[in-house]
Design a protein around this motif. Structure first.
Motif, PDB file in Angstrom:
ATOM      1  N   GLN A   3       0.860  -1.174   0.000  1.00  0.00           N
ATOM      2  CA  GLN A   3       0.000   0.000   0.000  1.00  0.00           C
ATOM      3  C   GLN A   3       0.902   1.230   0.000  1.00  0.00           C
ATOM      4  OE1 GLN A   3      -0.558  -2.473   2.656  1.00  0.00           O
ATOM      5  NE2 GLN A   3      -1.696  -3.511   1.037  1.00  0.00           N
ATOM      6  N   LEU A   4       0.534   2.209  -0.817  1.00  0.00           N
ATOM      7  CA  LEU A   4       1.336   3.428  -0.943  1.00  0.00           C
ATOM      8  C   LEU A   4       0.530   4.608  -0.426  1.00  0.00           C
ATOM      9  CD1 LEU A   4       2.799   2.939  -4.546  1.00  0.00           C
ATOM     10  CD2 LEU A   4       3.686   2.091  -2.364  1.00  0.00           C
ATOM     11  N   VAL A   5       1.153   5.408   0.428  1.00  0.00           N
ATOM     12  CA  VAL A   5       0.500   6.603   0.957  1.00  0.00           C
ATOM     13  C   VAL A   5       1.365   7.812   0.657  1.00  0.00           C
ATOM     14  CG1 VAL A   5      -0.366   7.764   3.007  1.00  0.00           C
ATOM     15  CG2 VAL A   5      -0.627   5.294   2.779  1.00  0.00           C
ATOM     16  N   LEU A  20       7.379  16.026  -1.812  1.00  0.00           N
ATOM     17  CA  LEU A  20       6.418  14.931  -1.751  1.00  0.00           C
ATOM     18  C   LEU A  20       7.071  13.705  -1.126  1.00  0.00           C
ATOM     19  CD1 LEU A  20       4.815  15.140  -5.321  1.00  0.00           C
ATOM     20  CD2 LEU A  20       4.199  16.394  -3.255  1.00  0.00           C
ATOM     21  N   SER A  21       6.252  12.971  -0.384  1.00  0.00           N
ATOM     22  CA  SER A  21       6.715  11.713   0.204  1.00  0.00           C
ATOM     23  C   SER A  21       5.739  10.606  -0.146  1.00  0.00           C
ATOM     24  CB  SER A  21       6.788  11.823   1.736  1.00  0.00           C
ATOM     25  OG  SER A  21       7.694  12.817   2.138  1.00  0.00           O
ATOM     26  N   CYS A  22       6.253   9.405  -0.265  1.00  0.00           N
ATOM     27  CA  CYS A  22       5.405   8.238  -0.520  1.00  0.00           C
ATOM     28  C   CYS A  22       5.968   7.079   0.289  1.00  0.00           C
ATOM     29  CB  CYS A  22       5.392   7.905  -1.996  1.00  0.00           C
ATOM     30  SG  CYS A  22       4.557   6.346  -2.395  1.00  0.00           S
ATOM     31  N   ALA A  23       5.173   6.601   1.228  1.00  0.00           N
ATOM     32  CA  ALA A  23       5.606   5.507   2.087  1.00  0.00           C
ATOM     33  C   ALA A  23       4.884   4.227   1.695  1.00  0.00           C
ATOM     34  CB  ALA A  23       5.315   5.843   3.545  1.00  0.00           C
ATOM     35  N   ALA A  24       5.651   3.163   1.524  1.00  0.00           N
ATOM     36  CA  ALA A  24       5.085   1.857   1.189  1.00  0.00           C
ATOM     37  C   ALA A  24       4.997   1.001   2.442  1.00  0.00           C
ATOM     38  CB  ALA A  24       5.955   1.165   0.145  1.00  0.00           C
ATOM     39  N   SER A  25       3.898   0.284   2.555  1.00  0.00           N
ATOM     40  CA  SER A  25       3.735  -0.655   3.661  1.00  0.00           C
ATOM     41  C   SER A  25       3.171  -1.956   3.127  1.00  0.00           C
ATOM     42  CB  SER A  25       2.806  -0.069   4.733  1.00  0.00           C
ATOM     43  OG  SER A  25       1.524   0.172   4.198  1.00  0.00           O
ATOM     44  N   GLY A  26       3.381  -3.028   3.895  1.00  0.00           N
ATOM     45  CA  GLY A  26       2.934  -4.338   3.451  1.00  0.00           C
ATOM     46  C   GLY A  26       4.108  -5.158   2.956  1.00  0.00           C
ATOM     47  N   ASN A  96       4.625   5.551  -7.730  1.00  0.00           N
ATOM     48  CA  ASN A  96       4.586   4.236  -8.371  1.00  0.00           C
ATOM     49  C   ASN A  96       5.741   3.389  -7.866  1.00  0.00           C
ATOM     50  OD1 ASN A  96       5.961   2.756 -11.057  1.00  0.00           O
ATOM     51  ND2 ASN A  96       3.800   2.330 -10.736  1.00  0.00           N
ATOM     52  N   VAL A  97       5.438   2.146  -7.573  1.00  0.00           N
ATOM     53  CA  VAL A  97       6.470   1.207  -7.125  1.00  0.00           C
ATOM     54  C   VAL A  97       6.354  -0.071  -7.957  1.00  0.00           C
ATOM     55  CG1 VAL A  97       7.130  -0.343  -5.241  1.00  0.00           C
ATOM     56  CG2 VAL A  97       6.659   2.074  -4.769  1.00  0.00           C
ATOM     57  N   VAL A  98       7.487  -0.567  -8.395  1.00  0.00           N
ATOM     58  CA  VAL A  98       7.552  -1.868  -9.067  1.00  0.00           C
ATOM     59  C   VAL A  98       8.442  -2.761  -8.219  1.00  0.00           C
ATOM     60  CG1 VAL A  98       8.166  -3.113 -11.162  1.00  0.00           C
ATOM     61  CG2 VAL A  98       7.300  -0.770 -11.317  1.00  0.00           C
ATOM     62  N   ASP A 104       3.165  -4.018  -9.977  1.00  0.00           N
ATOM     63  CA  ASP A 104       3.086  -2.574 -10.131  1.00  0.00           C
ATOM     64  C   ASP A 104       2.080  -2.014  -9.123  1.00  0.00           C
ATOM     65  OD1 ASP A 104       2.538  -0.608 -13.180  1.00  0.00           O
ATOM     66  OD2 ASP A 104       3.887  -0.333 -11.477  1.00  0.00           O
ATOM     67  N   TYR A 105       2.491  -1.011  -8.356  1.00  0.00           N
ATOM     68  CA  TYR A 105       1.609  -0.430  -7.349  1.00  0.00           C
ATOM     69  C   TYR A 105       1.526   1.077  -7.558  1.00  0.00           C
ATOM     70  CZ  TYR A 105       2.608  -4.869  -5.006  1.00  0.00           C
ATOM     71  OH  TYR A 105       2.755  -6.196  -4.714  1.00  0.00           O
ATOM     72  N   TRP A 106       0.358   1.635  -7.264  1.00  0.00           N
ATOM     73  CA  TRP A 106       0.127   3.077  -7.417  1.00  0.00           C
ATOM     74  C   TRP A 106      -0.460   3.664  -6.141  1.00  0.00           C
ATOM     75  CZ3 TRP A 106       1.652   5.843 -11.628  1.00  0.00           C
ATOM     76  CH2 TRP A 106       2.000   5.122 -12.779  1.00  0.00           C
ATOM     77  N   GLY A 107      -0.051   4.890  -5.842  1.00  0.00           N
ATOM     78  CA  GLY A 107      -0.664   5.638  -4.774  1.00  0.00           C
ATOM     79  C   GLY A 107      -1.946   6.291  -5.253  1.00  0.00           C
ATOM     80  N   GLN A 108      -2.608   6.971  -4.323  1.00  0.00           N
ATOM     81  CA  GLN A 108      -3.912   7.573  -4.633  1.00  0.00           C
ATOM     82  C   GLN A 108      -3.774   8.933  -5.319  1.00  0.00           C
ATOM     83  OE1 GLN A 108      -2.458   7.674  -1.703  1.00  0.00           O
ATOM     84  NE2 GLN A 108      -2.723   9.762  -0.923  1.00  0.00           N
ATOM     85  N   GLY A 109      -2.575   9.487  -5.291  1.00  0.00           N
ATOM     86  CA  GLY A 109      -2.347  10.785  -5.928  1.00  0.00           C
ATOM     87  C   GLY A 109      -2.434  11.933  -4.941  1.00  0.00           C
ATOM     88  N   THR A 110      -1.624  12.940  -5.185  1.00  0.00           N
ATOM     89  CA  THR A 110      -1.650  14.154  -4.369  1.00  0.00           C
ATOM     90  C   THR A 110      -1.587  15.363  -5.296  1.00  0.00           C
ATOM     91  OG1 THR A 110      -0.630  15.308  -2.487  1.00  0.00           O
ATOM     92  CG2 THR A 110       0.877  14.173  -4.001  1.00  0.00           C
ATOM     93  N   GLN A 111      -2.433  16.336  -5.039  1.00  0.00           N
ATOM     94  CA  GLN A 111      -2.549  17.500  -5.913  1.00  0.00           C
ATOM     95  C   GLN A 111      -1.430  18.501  -5.621  1.00  0.00           C
ATOM     96  OE1 GLN A 111      -4.941  18.283  -8.446  1.00  0.00           O
ATOM     97  NE2 GLN A 111      -3.510  19.959  -8.846  1.00  0.00           N
TER      98      GLN A 111
END
Length: 116
Positions: A3-5, A20-26, A96-98, A104-111
């Motif tokens: 999961q990407l946040v 911007l930051s993106c943290a992966a969990s799981g 995006n994380v591979v 392939d994983y995607w976050g929800q997006g940030t404006q």
């Protein structure tokens, strides 16, 4: 599954900066590539920057010299430092994380909005 946040988006004036930051969990097969994409209204999603496990990076021509991507493997987090922002950088930014299993994983997006 990962999961990407994402966090760090917002409104900034031209010439300003955002991080911007993106943290992966799981769990996964291990993270190979971490990247940021963006999509402006009416346009296709485009690659902004990517960083692979070795630390090698790749940037879109439009952001070279202004944006810097980095990653903290221990925290499974990718960052995008954005300096000298322009109105044309306005978009929804996606993490995006591979992984090594080619998932392939995607976050929800940030404006990100650059406007005076």
């Amino acid at each position: 599954q990962l999961q990407l946040v994402e966090s760090g988006g917002g409104l900034v004036q031209p010439g300003g900066s955002l991080r911007l930051s993106c943290a992966a969990s799981g769990s996964s097969a291990g993270i190979y590539v971490m990247a940021w994409y963006r999509q402006a209204p009416g346009k296709q999603r485009e690659l902004v920057a990517q960083i692979i496990s070795t630390g090698n990076t790749n940037y879109a021509d439009s952001v070279k010299g202004r944006f810097t991507i980095s990653r903290d493997n221990a925290k499974k987090t990718v960052y995008l430092q954005m300096n000298s922002l322009k109105p044309e950088d306005t978009a929804v930014y996606y993490c995006n994380v591979v992984d090594w299993g080619a998932k392939d994983y995607w976050g929800q997006g940030t404006q990100v909005t650059v406007s005076s």
